[in-house]
Design an enzyme around this catalytic site. Structure first.
Site, PDB file in Angstrom:
ATOM      1  N   ARG A 234      62.416  11.791  24.278  1.00 54.14           N
ATOM      2  CA  ARG A 234      61.738  12.895  24.943  1.00 54.14           C
ATOM      3  C   ARG A 234      60.918  13.637  23.905  1.00 54.14           C
ATOM      4  NH1 ARG A 234      63.727  16.201  22.188  1.00 54.14           N
ATOM      5  NH2 ARG A 234      62.236  17.733  22.927  1.00 54.14           N
ATOM      6  N   GLY A 235      60.079  14.569  24.386  1.00 55.61           N
ATOM      7  CA  GLY A 235      59.126  15.239  23.509  1.00 55.61           C
ATOM      8  C   GLY A 235      57.796  14.519  23.611  1.00 55.61           C
ATOM      9  N   ALA A 236      56.727  15.270  23.875  1.00 52.63           N
ATOM     10  CA  ALA A 236      55.435  14.655  24.190  1.00 52.63           C
ATOM     11  C   ALA A 236      54.961  13.640  23.148  1.00 52.63           C
ATOM     12  CB  ALA A 236      54.386  15.749  24.410  1.00 52.63           C
TER      13      ALA A 236
ATOM     14  N   ARG B 121      56.463   9.616  33.256  1.00 50.12           N
ATOM     15  CA  ARG B 121      56.554  11.082  33.286  1.00 50.12           C
ATOM     16  C   ARG B 121      55.136  11.652  33.384  1.00 50.12           C
ATOM     17  NH1 ARG B 121      60.630  13.895  29.313  1.00 50.12           N
ATOM     18  NH2 ARG B 121      60.489  15.404  31.003  1.00 50.12           N
TER      19      ARG B 121
ATOM     20  N   GLN C  30      68.138  21.344  25.409  1.00 50.89           N
ATOM     21  CA  GLN C  30      67.518  20.778  24.207  1.00 50.89           C
ATOM     22  C   GLN C  30      67.661  21.699  23.004  1.00 50.89           C
ATOM     23  OE1 GLN C  30      66.099  20.985  27.259  1.00 50.89           O
ATOM     24  NE2 GLN C  30      64.541  19.397  27.566  1.00 50.89           N
TER      25      GLN C  30
ATOM     26  N   ASP D  18      53.570  20.253  25.803  1.00 49.69           N
ATOM     27  CA  ASP D  18      53.447  18.935  26.408  1.00 49.69           C
ATOM     28  C   ASP D  18      52.030  18.665  26.893  1.00 49.69           C
ATOM     29  OD1 ASP D  18      56.317  17.472  27.027  1.00 49.69           O
ATOM     30  OD2 ASP D  18      56.481  19.611  26.679  1.00 49.69           O
TER      31      ASP D  18
ATOM     32  N   ASN E  30      54.666  23.698  28.764  1.00 51.91           N
ATOM     33  CA  ASN E  30      55.773  23.375  27.857  1.00 51.91           C
ATOM     34  C   ASN E  30      57.069  23.506  28.645  1.00 51.91           C
ATOM     35  OD1 ASN E  30      56.665  22.640  25.165  1.00 51.91           O
ATOM     36  ND2 ASN E  30      57.501  24.703  24.993  1.00 51.91           N
ATOM     37  N   LYS E  31      58.172  23.229  27.997  1.00 56.55           N
ATOM     38  CA  LYS E  31      59.462  23.216  28.667  1.00 56.55           C
ATOM     39  C   LYS E  31      59.679  24.500  29.472  1.00 56.55           C
ATOM     40  CE  LYS E  31      61.640  20.435  28.687  1.00 56.55           C
ATOM     41  NZ  LYS E  31      61.681  19.358  29.718  1.00 56.55           N
TER      42      LYS E  31
END
EC number: 5.3.1.23
Length: 351
Positions: free
Chosen positions: A46-48, A87, A195, A236, A246-247
């Site tokens: 995970r993470g762009a 995603r 996270q 992201d 973003n998250k």
């Protein structure tokens, strides 16, 4: 980081399973592109930036398994489509796949073995470019945050979210490497996937950077009590006008930061900037499973039958963003003009 997020090894993609951290360091081996797609979809990786690198390696795996030249076109279209659908929000995924598709189009008529090698080379270049760009980004961010000794971050934008160095945590890592004093980094839990508590706190402890874990609901308290000098987060996707996806919870942090006079910085490579996306209203927001809200570590914490909402991301208006730290420059308002100028400049190579 001594722990590698993602690695290409003898025609296999090795991923640390981020769902198992911090309790166990478990590595997953992906031997085909479908396994890479599943790893992205289920947040093994995970993470762009990390998603982009994984997808690029997935394309190389897909090509590597082709045996008959006549099937190249149909197989590769299936590979690209499968990975594109994993995603929706993180634009690095589509940026990396666009690079891989360009390499495919340029080499598809040159023979199967050459095509396989070119795609593998391009995937490794994307991997290496990500680390180098984030190191450059970290250095620029360290200069911007000079004198900020108490910093708050949200979610995980560290080595685990990239090919290895990190964006927001890359800034903190670069600050430490430069000898800057960091008294405390506040890390919120980042519900519902945790996270912050599982990944960011773990990374900072490994780097011996002072870290204090707080719940998401404590962000206002630490800012109101003047315990935070600056906020730095990852992204992201950044729209052309500077709106930032973003998250989930990032918007809350930004509003609180503005209310308390705390600068709010976004750290991301230019591959995260989507100049074709006019504003945050045009960014697709991924909706994830209700189980992430109703359960923690497999245990139900909410009553059966309760309705849930689980958007994975929110959008922070550009008016709340003090600066966007990229590998090319620290970008300040007006973002619509300055992001275009920075992202349209000659691409840099870091070797």
């Amino acid at each position: 980081m001594t722990v590698r997020t993602i690695e290409w090894r003898a025609g296999e993609v090795i991923l640390i399973d981020q769902r198992r951290l911090p309790r166990k360091e478990v590595y997953r081996v992906c031997r085909n592109y479908r396994q890479v797609a599943q790893a992205i979809r289920t947040m093994v990786v995970r993470g762009a930036p990390a998603i982009g690198v994984a997808a690029a390696m997935g394309v190389a795996l897909g090509a590597r398994r082709i045996r008959h030249p006549k099937s190249v076109g149909s197989v590769m279209e299936r590979v690209f489509r499968t990975l594109e659908d994993t995603r929706p929000t993180a634009v690095n995924l589509h940026w990396a796949l666009a690079r891989m598709r360009r390499t495919y189009e340029e080499n598809k008529d040159g023979g199967l073995e050459l095509l396989k090698q070119r795609l593998e080379d391009e995937a490794m270049e994307i991997y290496e470019d990500d680390i180098a760009a984030n190191r450059r980004l970290g250095g620029l961010g360290a200069g911007l945050l000079k004198g900020s000794r108490r910093i708050l971050t949200h979610c995980n934008a560290g080595a685990l979210a990239t090919a290895g160095y990190g964006t927001a945590l890359g800034v903190l890592r670069a600050m430490k490497e430069s000898g800057a004093a960091i008294d405390e980094v506040f890390v919120d839990e980042t519900r519902p996937f945790l996270q912050g508590s599982r990944l960011t706190a773990w990374e900072l402890l490994k780097e011996e950077i002072p870290v204090t874990l707080i719940t998401d609901s404590m962000m206002g308290y630490v800012m109101q009590s003047r315990q935070v000098d600056a906020v730095v987060v990852g992204a992201d996707r950044v729209a052309a006008n500077g709106d930032v996806a973003n998250k989930i919870g990032t918007y809350t942090v930004a509003v609180l930061a503005q209310r308390h006079g705390v600068p709010f910085y976004v750290a991301c490579p230019t591959s995260t900037v989507d100049l074709g996306c006019p504003s945050g209203a045009d960014i697709p927001i991924e909706q994830r499973s209700q189980d992430e809200v109703t359960h923690i570590a497999g245990s139900r914490i909410a009553p059966d039958g309760v309705h849930t909402l689980n958007p994975a991301f929110d959008v922070t208006d550009h008016s709340l963003v003090s600066a966007i730290i990229t590998e090319k420059a620290v970008v300040t308002p007006p973002y619509k003009k300055n992001l275009r100028a920075v992202c349209s400049s000659t691409s840099l190579r870091y070797t």
